[in-house]
Design a protein around this motif. Structure first.
Motif, short mmCIF file in Angstrom:
data_model
loop_
_atom_site.label_atom_id
_atom_site.label_comp_id
_atom_site.label_asym_id
_atom_site.label_seq_id
_atom_site.Cartn_x
_atom_site.Cartn_y
_atom_site.Cartn_z
N VAL A 92 2.84 -3.75 11.01
CA VAL A 92 2.32 -3.21 9.87
C VAL A 92 1.86 -1.62 9.72
N ILE A 93 1.01 -1.45 10.79
CA ILE A 93 0.85 -0.24 11.02
C ILE A 93 1.83 0.93 11.25
N THR A 94 2.71 0.63 12.08
CA THR A 94 3.85 1.76 12.28
C THR A 94 4.56 1.83 11.12
N THR A 95 5.06 0.63 10.30
CA THR A 95 5.92 0.73 9.08
C THR A 95 5.37 1.49 7.92
N ILE A 96 3.89 1.30 7.82
CA ILE A 96 3.39 2.13 6.71
C ILE A 96 2.99 3.33 7.08
N LEU A 97 2.43 3.64 8.21
CA LEU A 97 1.64 4.81 8.36
C LEU A 97 2.71 5.89 9.43
N ALA A 98 3.65 5.16 9.76
CA ALA A 98 4.51 6.22 10.72
C ALA A 98 6.02 6.29 10.07
N SER A 99 6.19 5.66 8.91
CA SER A 99 7.72 5.63 8.35
C SER A 99 7.68 5.82 7.00
N ILE A 100 7.19 4.67 6.08
CA ILE A 100 7.27 4.72 4.72
C ILE A 100 6.30 5.91 3.83
N LEU A 154 -3.85 -3.48 6.41
CA LEU A 154 -3.69 -2.24 7.14
C LEU A 154 -4.77 -2.09 7.76
N CYS A 155 -6.26 -2.11 6.97
CA CYS A 155 -7.48 -1.69 7.69
C CYS A 155 -7.77 -2.63 8.82
N PHE A 156 -7.72 -4.02 8.56
CA PHE A 156 -7.97 -4.84 9.69
C PHE A 156 -6.94 -4.73 10.83
N ALA A 157 -5.63 -4.42 10.64
CA ALA A 157 -4.81 -4.05 11.75
C ALA A 157 -5.21 -2.71 12.54
N LEU A 158 -5.67 -1.79 11.95
CA LEU A 158 -6.26 -0.59 12.43
C LEU A 158 -7.46 -0.89 13.17
N SER A 201 0.77 -1.13 0.07
CA SER A 201 -0.07 -0.11 0.13
C SER A 201 0.97 1.25 -0.08
N SER A 202 2.07 1.18 0.41
CA SER A 202 2.97 2.35 0.41
C SER A 202 3.36 2.77 -0.95
N TYR A 203 3.32 1.54 -1.88
CA TYR A 203 3.58 2.21 -3.52
C TYR A 203 2.34 2.77 -3.82
N LEU A 204 1.16 2.42 -3.48
CA LEU A 204 -0.06 3.17 -3.78
C LEU A 204 -0.08 4.69 -3.57
N ILE A 205 0.65 4.73 -2.24
CA ILE A 205 0.86 6.46 -1.67
C ILE A 205 1.98 6.89 -2.39
N GLY A 262 6.66 9.94 12.12
CA GLY A 262 6.58 10.20 10.70
C GLY A 262 7.27 11.39 10.39
N MET A 263 7.11 12.52 11.09
CA MET A 263 7.66 13.66 10.89
C MET A 263 9.30 13.40 10.84
N LEU A 264 9.56 12.93 11.71
CA LEU A 264 11.16 12.64 12.04
C LEU A 264 11.57 11.89 11.01
N GLU A 265 10.90 10.93 10.32
CA GLU A 265 11.34 10.00 9.34
C GLU A 265 11.47 10.85 7.98
N GLY A 266 10.25 11.45 7.72
CA GLY A 266 10.25 12.29 6.69
C GLY A 266 11.62 13.54 6.77
N MET A 267 11.77 14.08 7.80
CA MET A 267 12.89 15.15 7.88
C MET A 267 14.17 14.50 7.55
N GLN A 268 14.25 13.18 8.00
CA GLN A 268 15.57 12.80 7.55
C GLN A 268 15.87 12.45 5.88
N ILE A 269 14.64 12.18 5.29
CA ILE A 269 14.82 12.22 3.85
C ILE A 269 14.94 13.71 3.26
#
Length: 293
Positions: free
Chosen positions: A245-253, A113-117, A71-75, A152-159
């Motif tokens: 799954v939640i943290t990897t997709i929504l808080a990182s990738i 992802l939806c089920f995990a949430l 789903s991260s590729y879709l994003i 997520g902000m910290l992950e994005g800031m690094q990039i």
């Protein structure tokens, strides 16, 4: 265990370091993350010149092939369309079969992802997580979204920081906070960039320890399972993989892909400057200086 007796230390010291998880946070940062990052940054080729690195690569590629995180590729595609930047790739265009296989895994990833949430929110609202006793459920929910956003902000800031590191100052944005962020990050001999990496890692790990308490299930034997699933399914959910799954997709990738598409927008965000100051302050305390040993 905060009730344990260790080296004759006072109870208040044990409570601070064990009861709150600070000891585990520092150990995870310095031993499990920062030390390897420091070594890899100085010995890049030597770091991967072993069979364990090759094994790790194959494991990562296998996990990616399963499509759990697709789903991260879709994003990524959505952000590329919004930014007007086509995705550069050296791969051949996908065949119809490859396209169907790809988007099939994207749909699978979205469903997971939806089920995990749903599992997380249901367990959280029912009080069946490992969150500290006495914390209201609404506060736990706010902490979940708030800390995920910080990570997520910290992950994005690094990039974003690495994306603009080689740009001339005139191309790093004209907004007030973009200039303040760049002036602080790149001033002097450039030590603030690696300093941010250390402070960032400490902040991320601290946030994840709290998020883990919010997302980890704690279902007693005499309590009903989440959504009435079977005991074997509940045992699988208790492993915490749904939280991964939640943290990897929504808080990182997701945030990394957003930062790669809009690095200047990240620089212009006031939260970026605030988090940069916090990260540099944490690094200046020296609590993670042991990673350099």
């Amino acid at each position: 265990n905060a009730d344990a007796e260790i080296l004759g230390l006072p109870d208040i010291v044990i409570q601070i370091f064990l009861g709150t998880g600070i000891a585990m946070i520092l150990a995870t940062c310095m031993i499990g993350q920062l030390a390897t990052q420091v070594n890899a940054s100085h010995c890049m080729i030597d770091y991967i010149n072993n069979y364990f690195a090759l094994f790790t690569l194959y494991v990562a590629m296998t996990i990616e092939f399963t499509g759990i995180m697709h789903s991260s590729y879709l994003i990524q595609n959505i952000l590329a369309a919004l930014s007007g930047k086509p995705i550069q790739s050296n791969e051949e265009p996908r065949t119809p079969f490859q396209m169907a296989f790809f988007y099939g895994r994207v749909l699978l990833s979205l469903a997971i992802l939806c089920f995990a949430l749903a599992v997380t929110f249901e367990a959280l609202w029912a009080g069946n997580t490992t969150m500290w006793e006495g914390v209201p459920r609404v506060v736990s929910l706010i902490l979940f979204f708030g800390l995920m956003s910080v990570v997520g902000m910290l992950e994005g800031m690094q990039i974003a920081f690495f994306a603009v590191a080689k740009l001339p100052a005139s191309e790093r944005g004209n907004s007030f906070f973009a200039k303040k962020t760049c002036n602080l990050l790149f001033k002097g001999n450039g030590q603030n960039l690696p300093g941010f990496m250390i402070g960032r890692q400490l902040t991320v790990v601290s946030c994840f320890f709290v998020v883990a308490r919010v997302t980890t299930l704690n279902i007693e034997d005499n309590e009903p399972n989440v959504f009435g699933v079977t005991d074997s399914s509940q045992a699988f959910l208790n492993t915490g993989l749904h939280a991964a799954v939640i943290t990897t997709i929504l808080a990182s990738i997701t945030w990394q892909l957003a930062a790669s598409a809009f690095p200047l927008a990240f620089l212009a965000n006031p939260a970026t400057y605030i988090l940069l100051v916090i990260a540099l302050t944490l690094e200046a305390t020296g609590v993670c200086a042991g990673a350099w040993v």
